[in-house]
Scaffold this motif. Structure first.
Motif, PDB file in Angstrom:
ATOM      1  N   LEU A 121       0.823  -1.200   0.000  1.00 37.53           N
ATOM      2  CA  LEU A 121       0.000   0.000   0.000  1.00 37.53           C
ATOM      3  C   LEU A 121       0.861   1.256   0.000  1.00 37.53           C
ATOM      4  N   PHE A 122       0.278   2.361  -0.423  1.00 37.79           N
ATOM      5  CA  PHE A 122       0.962   3.639  -0.450  1.00 37.79           C
ATOM      6  C   PHE A 122       0.544   4.419   0.786  1.00 37.79           C
ATOM      7  N   ARG A 123       1.457   4.536   1.731  1.00 41.42           N
ATOM      8  CA  ARG A 123       1.164   5.158   3.028  1.00 41.42           C
ATOM      9  C   ARG A 123       1.331   6.674   2.969  1.00 41.42           C
ATOM     10  N   ILE A 124       0.404   7.368   3.611  1.00 41.20           N
ATOM     11  CA  ILE A 124       0.535   8.800   3.859  1.00 41.20           C
ATOM     12  C   ILE A 124       0.768   8.918   5.360  1.00 41.20           C
ATOM     13  N   SER A 125       1.928   9.404   5.741  1.00 38.47           N
ATOM     14  CA  SER A 125       2.255   9.492   7.166  1.00 38.47           C
ATOM     15  C   SER A 125       2.498  10.941   7.559  1.00 38.47           C
ATOM     16  N   PRO A 126       2.406  11.246   8.847  1.00 42.87           N
ATOM     17  CA  PRO A 126       2.651  12.626   9.286  1.00 42.87           C
ATOM     18  C   PRO A 126       4.044  13.133   8.901  1.00 42.87           C
ATOM     19  N   GLN A 127       5.006  12.207   8.686  1.00 41.62           N
ATOM     20  CA  GLN A 127       6.338  12.642   8.286  1.00 41.62           C
ATOM     21  C   GLN A 127       6.346  13.189   6.855  1.00 41.62           C
ATOM     22  N   SER A 128       5.480  12.681   5.994  1.00 42.15           N
ATOM     23  CA  SER A 128       5.474  13.146   4.604  1.00 42.15           C
ATOM     24  C   SER A 128       4.302  14.082   4.323  1.00 42.15           C
ATOM     25  N   HIS A 129       3.164  13.769   4.818  1.00 45.15           N
ATOM     26  CA  HIS A 129       1.955  14.568   4.632  1.00 45.15           C
ATOM     27  C   HIS A 129       1.068  14.358   5.852  1.00 45.15           C
ATOM     28  N   THR A 130       0.031  15.155   5.955  1.00 45.77           N
ATOM     29  CA  THR A 130      -0.916  14.920   7.041  1.00 45.77           C
ATOM     30  C   THR A 130      -2.279  14.599   6.460  1.00 45.77           C
ATOM     31  N   CYS A 131      -2.962  13.749   7.147  1.00 50.88           N
ATOM     32  CA  CYS A 131      -4.333  13.382   6.799  1.00 50.88           C
ATOM     33  C   CYS A 131      -5.109  13.405   8.103  1.00 50.88           C
ATOM     34  N   ASN A 132      -5.590  14.580   8.454  1.00 49.52           N
ATOM     35  CA  ASN A 132      -6.243  14.780   9.746  1.00 49.52           C
ATOM     36  C   ASN A 132      -5.328  14.381  10.893  1.00 49.52           C
ATOM     37  N   GLY A 133      -4.015  14.571  10.693  1.00 50.03           N
ATOM     38  CA  GLY A 133      -3.045  14.274  11.738  1.00 50.03           C
ATOM     39  C   GLY A 133      -2.793  12.804  11.976  1.00 50.03           C
ATOM     40  N   GLU A 134      -3.278  11.937  11.101  1.00 54.76           N
ATOM     41  CA  GLU A 134      -3.130  10.498  11.302  1.00 54.76           C
ATOM     42  C   GLU A 134      -2.483   9.846  10.092  1.00 54.76           C
ATOM     43  N   ASP A 135      -1.934   8.640  10.326  1.00 58.52           N
ATOM     44  CA  ASP A 135      -1.472   7.834   9.209  1.00 58.52           C
ATOM     45  C   ASP A 135      -2.671   7.451   8.359  1.00 58.52           C
ATOM     46  N   ALA A 136      -2.461   7.361   7.072  1.00 61.37           N
ATOM     47  CA  ALA A 136      -3.535   6.952   6.170  1.00 61.37           C
ATOM     48  C   ALA A 136      -2.895   6.264   4.964  1.00 61.37           C
ATOM     49  N   PHE A 137      -3.725   5.671   4.148  1.00 57.69           N
ATOM     50  CA  PHE A 137      -3.260   4.984   2.956  1.00 57.69           C
ATOM     51  C   PHE A 137      -4.119   5.425   1.783  1.00 57.69           C
ATOM     52  N   LEU A 138      -3.499   5.565   0.610  1.00 65.54           N
ATOM     53  CA  LEU A 138      -4.275   5.771  -0.607  1.00 65.54           C
ATOM     54  C   LEU A 138      -4.927   4.437  -0.945  1.00 65.54           C
ATOM     55  N   ILE A 139      -6.111   4.475  -1.512  1.00 60.37           N
ATOM     56  CA  ILE A 139      -6.845   3.220  -1.688  1.00 60.37           C
ATOM     57  C   ILE A 139      -6.183   2.319  -2.721  1.00 60.37           C
ATOM     58  N   PRO A 140      -6.069   1.015  -2.394  1.00 61.89           N
ATOM     59  CA  PRO A 140      -5.506   0.060  -3.340  1.00 61.89           C
ATOM     60  C   PRO A 140      -6.541  -0.467  -4.315  1.00 61.89           C
ATOM     61  N   THR A 141      -7.813  -0.387  -3.932  1.00 64.19           N
ATOM     62  CA  THR A 141      -8.917  -0.878  -4.737  1.00 64.19           C
ATOM     63  C   THR A 141     -10.196  -0.249  -4.209  1.00 64.19           C
ATOM     64  N   ALA A 142     -11.169  -0.027  -5.072  1.00 61.05           N
ATOM     65  CA  ALA A 142     -12.423   0.614  -4.660  1.00 61.05           C
ATOM     66  C   ALA A 142     -13.229  -0.252  -3.700  1.00 61.05           C
ATOM     67  N   GLU A 143     -12.956  -1.547  -3.684  1.00 63.48           N
ATOM     68  CA  GLU A 143     -13.683  -2.456  -2.790  1.00 63.48           C
ATOM     69  C   GLU A 143     -13.574  -2.008  -1.329  1.00 63.48           C
ATOM     70  N   VAL A 144     -12.419  -1.489  -0.943  1.00 63.47           N
ATOM     71  CA  VAL A 144     -12.195  -1.128   0.452  1.00 63.47           C
ATOM     72  C   VAL A 144     -13.154  -0.013   0.903  1.00 63.47           C
ATOM     73  N   PRO A 145     -13.177   1.165   0.243  1.00 62.98           N
ATOM     74  CA  PRO A 145     -14.113   2.193   0.710  1.00 62.98           C
ATOM     75  C   PRO A 145     -15.583   1.838   0.461  1.00 62.98           C
ATOM     76  N   LEU A 146     -15.871   1.112  -0.612  1.00 64.63           N
ATOM     77  CA  LEU A 146     -17.271   0.761  -0.880  1.00 64.63           C
ATOM     78  C   LEU A 146     -17.856  -0.115   0.228  1.00 64.63           C
ATOM     79  N   THR A 147     -17.149  -1.177   0.575  1.00 62.46           N
ATOM     80  CA  THR A 147     -17.686  -2.069   1.602  1.00 62.46           C
ATOM     81  C   THR A 147     -17.628  -1.428   2.983  1.00 62.46           C
ATOM     82  N   ASN A 148     -16.662  -0.544   3.201  1.00 61.89           N
ATOM     83  CA  ASN A 148     -16.569   0.097   4.505  1.00 61.89           C
ATOM     84  C   ASN A 148     -17.619   1.186   4.707  1.00 61.89           C
ATOM     85  N   MET A 149     -18.394   1.510   3.670  1.00 65.91           N
ATOM     86  CA  MET A 149     -19.529   2.411   3.866  1.00 65.91           C
ATOM     87  C   MET A 149     -20.542   1.768   4.805  1.00 65.91           C
ATOM     88  N   HIS A 150     -20.474   0.443   4.929  1.00 64.38           N
ATOM     89  CA  HIS A 150     -21.403  -0.281   5.801  1.00 64.38           C
ATOM     90  C   HIS A 150     -20.717  -0.827   7.051  1.00 64.38           C
TER      91      HIS A 150
END
Length: 123
Positions: free
Chosen positions: A12-41
């Motif tokens: 995965l492509f990580r976004i970390s506070p050392q490189s960027h901020t995402c509401n002050g937390e570690d985050a990842f760019l999505i690897p596949t649309a399945e992840v955000p789609l199913t996590n809507m529920h």
């Protein structure tokens, strides 16, 4: 919901506070649309009478290059970015085979209309 962590974290492509901020937390760019789609529920209890739930998404997806010798050497981390259309069904066990065939037929019809070559296989 679905997740890619911790099993696929290296891919995965990580976004970390050392490189960027995402509401002050570690985050990842999505690897596949399945992840955000199913996590809507995520956290929902779905009523079977509301199933199947069908989604389609066209999203940019990001994955770090996996399995490549020297991928993190000399300060270079290569990533893959691509756009993807994904079909997702949330269904009951009783109708899952039928819904899978329906979803496959929808994808196949799109490919035929676009006159794109494809192969259909059973896993």
């Amino acid at each position: 919901g679905t997740s890619q962590l911790p099993k696929f974290e290296e891919d995965l492509f990580r976004i970390s506070p050392q490189s960027h901020t995402c509401n002050g937390e570690d985050a990842f760019l999505i690897p596949t649309a399945e992840v955000p789609l199913t996590n809507m529920h995520a956290g929902d209890i779905l009523d079977e009478s509301d199933l199947p739930i069908s989604y389609v998404a066209h999203t940019p997806c990001f994955r770090a290059e996996a399995g490549s010798y020297g991928r993190d050497t000399r300060g270079l981390i290569r990533t893959h970015q691509f756009h993807k259309v994904e079909l997702v069904k949330i269904t009951s066990i009783e109708t899952s085979n039928e819904q899978h065939e329906l979803l496959t037929s929808h994808a196949e019809q799109c490919l035929k209309l676009l006159q794109l070559p494809y192969r259909k296989g059973r896993l």
